[in-house]
Design a protein around this motif. Structure first.
Motif, PDB file in Angstrom:
ATOM      1  N   ASP A  18     -43.908  -3.677  41.810  1.00 51.07           N
ATOM      2  CA  ASP A  18     -44.750  -3.047  40.797  1.00 51.07           C
ATOM      3  C   ASP A  18     -44.056  -1.839  40.171  1.00 51.07           C
ATOM      4  OD1 ASP A  18     -47.599  -3.633  42.889  1.00 51.07           O
ATOM      5  OD2 ASP A  18     -46.804  -4.846  41.262  1.00 51.07           O
ATOM      6  N   LYS A  19     -43.387  -1.081  41.017  1.00 48.02           N
ATOM      7  CA  LYS A  19     -42.687   0.108  40.541  1.00 48.02           C
ATOM      8  C   LYS A  19     -41.366   0.247  41.273  1.00 48.02           C
ATOM      9  CE  LYS A  19     -46.769   2.887  39.415  1.00 48.02           C
ATOM     10  NZ  LYS A  19     -47.486   4.144  39.702  1.00 48.02           N
ATOM     11  N   MET A  20     -40.414   0.831  40.601  1.00 50.31           N
ATOM     12  CA  MET A  20     -39.153   1.124  41.274  1.00 50.31           C
ATOM     13  C   MET A  20     -39.347   2.334  42.164  1.00 50.31           C
ATOM     14  SD  MET A  20     -36.253   0.579  38.365  1.00 50.31           S
ATOM     15  CE  MET A  20     -34.970   0.972  39.530  1.00 50.31           C
ATOM     16  N   ASP A  21     -38.668   2.338  43.280  1.00 47.49           N
ATOM     17  CA  ASP A  21     -38.732   3.473  44.193  1.00 47.49           C
ATOM     18  C   ASP A  21     -37.838   4.586  43.656  1.00 47.49           C
ATOM     19  OD1 ASP A  21     -38.784   5.246  46.222  1.00 47.49           O
ATOM     20  OD2 ASP A  21     -37.697   4.006  47.666  1.00 47.49           O
ATOM     21  N   THR A  22     -38.482   5.623  43.148  1.00 47.49           N
ATOM     22  CA  THR A  22     -37.711   6.738  42.589  1.00 47.49           C
ATOM     23  C   THR A  22     -37.773   7.966  43.480  1.00 47.49           C
ATOM     24  OG1 THR A  22     -39.652   7.438  41.331  1.00 47.49           O
ATOM     25  CG2 THR A  22     -38.110   5.966  40.223  1.00 47.49           C
ATOM     26  N   THR A  23     -38.240   7.799  44.710  1.00 52.31           N
ATOM     27  CA  THR A  23     -38.381   8.952  45.593  1.00 52.31           C
ATOM     28  C   THR A  23     -37.057   9.374  46.190  1.00 52.31           C
ATOM     29  OG1 THR A  23     -38.843   7.524  47.473  1.00 52.31           O
ATOM     30  CG2 THR A  23     -40.728   8.314  46.204  1.00 52.31           C
ATOM     31  N   ARG A  24     -36.086   8.486  46.190  1.00 51.68           N
ATOM     32  CA  ARG A  24     -34.785   8.839  46.735  1.00 51.68           C
ATOM     33  C   ARG A  24     -33.792   9.044  45.605  1.00 51.68           C
ATOM     34  NH1 ARG A  24     -34.046   4.557  51.697  1.00 51.68           N
ATOM     35  NH2 ARG A  24     -35.913   5.122  52.830  1.00 51.68           N
ATOM     36  N   PRO A  25     -32.982  10.076  45.676  1.00 52.53           N
ATOM     37  CA  PRO A  25     -32.025  10.328  44.604  1.00 52.53           C
ATOM     38  C   PRO A  25     -30.994   9.219  44.497  1.00 52.53           C
ATOM     39  CG  PRO A  25     -31.600  11.741  46.488  1.00 52.53           C
ATOM     40  CD  PRO A  25     -32.899  11.052  46.757  1.00 52.53           C
ATOM     41  N   ARG A  26     -30.715   8.787  43.285  1.00 55.42           N
ATOM     42  CA  ARG A  26     -29.750   7.720  43.062  1.00 55.42           C
ATOM     43  C   ARG A  26     -28.489   8.230  42.366  1.00 55.42           C
ATOM     44  NH1 ARG A  26     -31.279   4.048  46.616  1.00 55.42           N
ATOM     45  NH2 ARG A  26     -33.486   3.615  46.463  1.00 55.42           N
ATOM     46  N   MET A  27     -28.411   9.543  42.148  1.00 59.47           N
ATOM     47  CA  MET A  27     -27.319  10.083  41.349  1.00 59.47           C
ATOM     48  C   MET A  27     -25.958   9.870  41.993  1.00 59.47           C
ATOM     49  SD  MET A  27     -28.222  14.092  42.049  1.00 59.47           S
ATOM     50  CE  MET A  27     -26.787  14.781  41.295  1.00 59.47           C
ATOM     51  N   PHE A  28     -25.932   9.723  43.335  1.00 58.40           N
ATOM     52  CA  PHE A  28     -24.650   9.595  44.018  1.00 58.40           C
ATOM     53  C   PHE A  28     -24.470   8.223  44.676  1.00 58.40           C
ATOM     54  CE2 PHE A  28     -25.685  14.247  44.965  1.00 58.40           C
ATOM     55  CZ  PHE A  28     -25.092  14.684  43.807  1.00 58.40           C
ATOM     56  N   THR A  29     -25.297   7.264  44.337  1.00 60.08           N
ATOM     57  CA  THR A  29     -25.373   6.023  45.086  1.00 60.08           C
ATOM     58  C   THR A  29     -24.030   5.346  45.319  1.00 60.08           C
ATOM     59  OG1 THR A  29     -27.606   5.635  44.318  1.00 60.08           O
ATOM     60  CG2 THR A  29     -26.432   3.736  45.135  1.00 60.08           C
ATOM     61  N   VAL A  47     -20.288  12.882  47.521  1.00 58.32           N
ATOM     62  CA  VAL A  47     -21.737  13.100  47.611  1.00 58.32           C
ATOM     63  C   VAL A  47     -22.035  14.381  48.377  1.00 58.32           C
ATOM     64  CG1 VAL A  47     -23.893  12.193  48.540  1.00 58.32           C
ATOM     65  CG2 VAL A  47     -22.254  10.643  47.494  1.00 58.32           C
ATOM     66  N   LEU A  48     -21.415  14.525  49.534  1.00 59.70           N
ATOM     67  CA  LEU A  48     -21.674  15.685  50.380  1.00 59.70           C
ATOM     68  C   LEU A  48     -21.197  16.972  49.715  1.00 59.70           C
ATOM     69  CD1 LEU A  48     -20.634  14.171  53.835  1.00 59.70           C
ATOM     70  CD2 LEU A  48     -22.927  14.415  52.904  1.00 59.70           C
ATOM     71  N   LYS A  49     -20.129  16.872  48.981  1.00 62.60           N
ATOM     72  CA  LYS A  49     -19.569  18.049  48.324  1.00 62.60           C
ATOM     73  C   LYS A  49     -20.482  18.546  47.208  1.00 62.60           C
ATOM     74  CE  LYS A  49     -15.284  19.619  46.082  1.00 62.60           C
ATOM     75  NZ  LYS A  49     -13.943  19.188  45.608  1.00 62.60           N
ATOM     76  N   ARG A  50     -21.089  17.609  46.484  1.00 62.87           N
ATOM     77  CA  ARG A  50     -21.887  17.966  45.318  1.00 62.87           C
ATOM     78  C   ARG A  50     -23.366  18.184  45.629  1.00 62.87           C
ATOM     79  NH1 ARG A  50     -20.318  13.325  41.142  1.00 62.87           N
ATOM     80  NH2 ARG A  50     -22.103  14.238  40.067  1.00 62.87           N
ATOM     81  N   ALA A  51     -23.814  17.722  46.782  1.00 65.45           N
ATOM     82  CA  ALA A  51     -25.236  17.845  47.127  1.00 65.45           C
ATOM     83  C   ALA A  51     -25.641  19.313  47.251  1.00 65.45           C
ATOM     84  CB  ALA A  51     -25.516  17.112  48.428  1.00 65.45           C
ATOM     85  N   ILE A  87     -31.002  19.044  50.689  1.00 66.72           N
ATOM     86  CA  ILE A  87     -31.046  17.993  51.704  1.00 66.72           C
ATOM     87  C   ILE A  87     -31.520  16.683  51.078  1.00 66.72           C
ATOM     88  CG2 ILE A  87     -32.183  17.229  53.829  1.00 66.72           C
ATOM     89  CD1 ILE A  87     -30.133  19.428  54.316  1.00 66.72           C
ATOM     90  N   SER A  88     -32.483  16.781  50.171  1.00 61.73           N
ATOM     91  CA  SER A  88     -33.052  15.577  49.551  1.00 61.73           C
ATOM     92  C   SER A  88     -32.097  14.909  48.560  1.00 61.73           C
ATOM     93  CB  SER A  88     -34.375  15.909  48.856  1.00 61.73           C
ATOM     94  OG  SER A  88     -34.203  16.942  47.902  1.00 61.73           O
ATOM     95  N   ASP A  89     -30.939  15.521  48.309  1.00 60.42           N
ATOM     96  CA  ASP A  89     -29.928  14.873  47.469  1.00 60.42           C
ATOM     97  C   ASP A  89     -29.159  13.803  48.240  1.00 60.42           C
ATOM     98  OD1 ASP A  89     -30.444  16.293  45.154  1.00 60.42           O
ATOM     99  OD2 ASP A  89     -28.984  17.863  45.590  1.00 60.42           O
ATOM    100  N   LEU A  90     -29.340  13.789  49.555  1.00 57.54           N
ATOM    101  CA  LEU A  90     -28.577  12.865  50.394  1.00 57.54           C
ATOM    102  C   LEU A  90     -29.336  11.562  50.618  1.00 57.54           C
ATOM    103  CD1 LEU A  90     -27.316  15.437  53.048  1.00 57.54           C
ATOM    104  CD2 LEU A  90     -26.089  14.591  51.036  1.00 57.54           C
ATOM    105  N   ILE A 120     -32.555  24.189  59.123  1.00 62.08           N
ATOM    106  CA  ILE A 120     -31.397  23.621  58.409  1.00 62.08           C
ATOM    107  C   ILE A 120     -31.735  23.639  56.922  1.00 62.08           C
ATOM    108  CG2 ILE A 120     -29.844  21.636  58.222  1.00 62.08           C
ATOM    109  CD1 ILE A 120     -30.887  20.779  61.006  1.00 62.08           C
ATOM    110  N   LYS A 121     -31.136  24.571  56.203  1.00 64.59           N
ATOM    111  CA  LYS A 121     -31.548  24.819  54.820  1.00 64.59           C
ATOM    112  C   LYS A 121     -30.645  24.184  53.771  1.00 64.59           C
ATOM    113  CE  LYS A 121     -33.684  29.189  56.193  1.00 64.59           C
ATOM    114  NZ  LYS A 121     -33.728  30.657  56.000  1.00 64.59           N
ATOM    115  N   THR A 122     -29.431  23.847  54.142  1.00 65.10           N
ATOM    116  CA  THR A 122     -28.493  23.313  53.147  1.00 65.10           C
ATOM    117  C   THR A 122     -27.774  22.077  53.679  1.00 65.10           C
ATOM    118  OG1 THR A 122     -26.615  24.622  53.945  1.00 65.10           O
ATOM    119  CG2 THR A 122     -28.070  25.658  52.302  1.00 65.10           C
ATOM    120  N   PRO A 123     -27.272  21.237  52.778  1.00 61.88           N
ATOM    121  CA  PRO A 123     -26.469  20.091  53.212  1.00 61.88           C
ATOM    122  C   PRO A 123     -25.247  20.521  54.019  1.00 61.88           C
ATOM    123  CG  PRO A 123     -27.110  19.825  50.918  1.00 61.88           C
ATOM    124  CD  PRO A 123     -27.492  21.220  51.310  1.00 61.88           C
ATOM    125  N   GLN A 124     -24.692  21.683  53.668  1.00 61.77           N
ATOM    126  CA  GLN A 124     -23.508  22.171  54.373  1.00 61.77           C
ATOM    127  C   GLN A 124     -23.814  22.473  55.844  1.00 61.77           C
ATOM    128  OE1 GLN A 124     -24.435  23.191  51.209  1.00 61.77           O
ATOM    129  NE2 GLN A 124     -22.867  21.800  50.387  1.00 61.77           N
TER     130      GLN A 124
END
Length: 274
Positions: free
Chosen positions: A140-151, A158-162, A165-168, A184-188
């Motif tokens: 019915d709908k595409m799942d847009t809850t997860r970021p696809r920018m780095f797929t 990906v890890l360098k640019r994130a 946390i939700s960018d991963l 844990i506040k950052t991807p780093q």
């Protein structure tokens, strides 16, 4: 309005891709394969445990439900005795999310549900006489809850640019909240800790994170892969790690119980003088 599944999102990967439909229902999501309802997912941590004056030892709306027509319920419960008829929807057999070995049990049931000519599932009465939908199987709908920018990018990029946390991969907005609560506040920070130490922090914040699926998701996040696409060796390592934590917890509970249990004082018998 039903919220996108977070903790139980992985269960969707067990369904045949492209062959199921999902619709919002009662604040959760119901899944159909053709016209048959096969699964209902709810996520309501700390929700109601009482119905018609009776109190239950599990959340009524936090887990998986599997529909089975009345004539097949006894057979279904014999095969899966860990399921229970839902107190409010007795046609649905319920697996609360905090059931021990939940992920393995849910997987086991779905394997049976998806077998050809399975008695599991139920066709709504309104569907029995309707024609087949030519668009069945199209979500019915595409799942847009997860970021696809780095797929499709390498994990290093990906890890360098994130920035969040939700960018991963595998980690949405809800996961990000859990990370923040765990400090844990950052991807780093996540990268530096690695998946094992991160999992320990998440478990310390909330024991429900002690599941191999969470470990899969963390491994996938650090390697830019879907949690179910990590290698078998990585899955084995994750399961072994989580099982080891469960054993340690049991040992600690036993020691604590033994320490708090008062020792019996035995009186020495004195020999009687003749």
């Amino acid at each position: 309005m039903a919220k996108e599944p977070q903790e139980l999102k992985w269960i969707e990967s067990l369904l045949p891709e492209g062959d199921y439909r999902r619709k919002a229902m009662f604040g959760g999501f119901i899944y159909y394969i053709e016209d048959k309802a096969v699964l209902l997912i709810f996520e309501s941590e700390g929700g109601s445990r009482t119905y018609k004056g009776k109190k239950y030892d599990f959340d009524l709306w936090n887990g998986c439900m599997f529909p089975v027509d009345k004539e097949f319920q006894e057979q279904a419960l014999q095969r899966c005795p860990f399921l229970i008829p839902h107190p409010i929807l007795p046609k649905w057999l319920y697996l609360p999310v905090h059931t021990e070995h939940f992920d393995e049990l849910a997987t086991e049931v779905l394997k049976q549900v998806l077998r050809p000519h399975s008695f599991w599932g139920s066709i709504p009465k309104s569907k029995l006489k309707t024609k087949k939908d030519p668009f069945r199987g199209i979500p019915d709908k595409m799942d847009t809850t997860r970021p696809r920018m780095f797929t499709d990018e390498p994990a290093e990029e990906v890890l360098k640019r994130a920035k969040k946390i939700s960018d991963l991969k595998n980690l949405g907005a809800e996961s990000e909240k859990h990370f923040l609560k765990a400090g844990i506040k950052t991807p780093q920070q996540f990268i530096k800790l690695g998946w094992k130490k991160t999992l320990l922090k998440l478990i310390a914040m909330n024991p429900k994170h002690r599941h191999s699926i969470y470990a899969y998701a963390l491994i996938g996040a650090l390697t830019n892969r879907e949690f179910n696409l990590i290698s078998q060796a990585e899955k084995d390592e994750a399961r072994s790690f989580v099982q080891g934590l469960a054993k340690k917890e049991k040992e600690l509970k036993k020691k604590a119980l033994a320490k708090n249990t008062p020792k019996k004082v035995t009186k020495k018998k004195t020999a009687k003088k003749k």
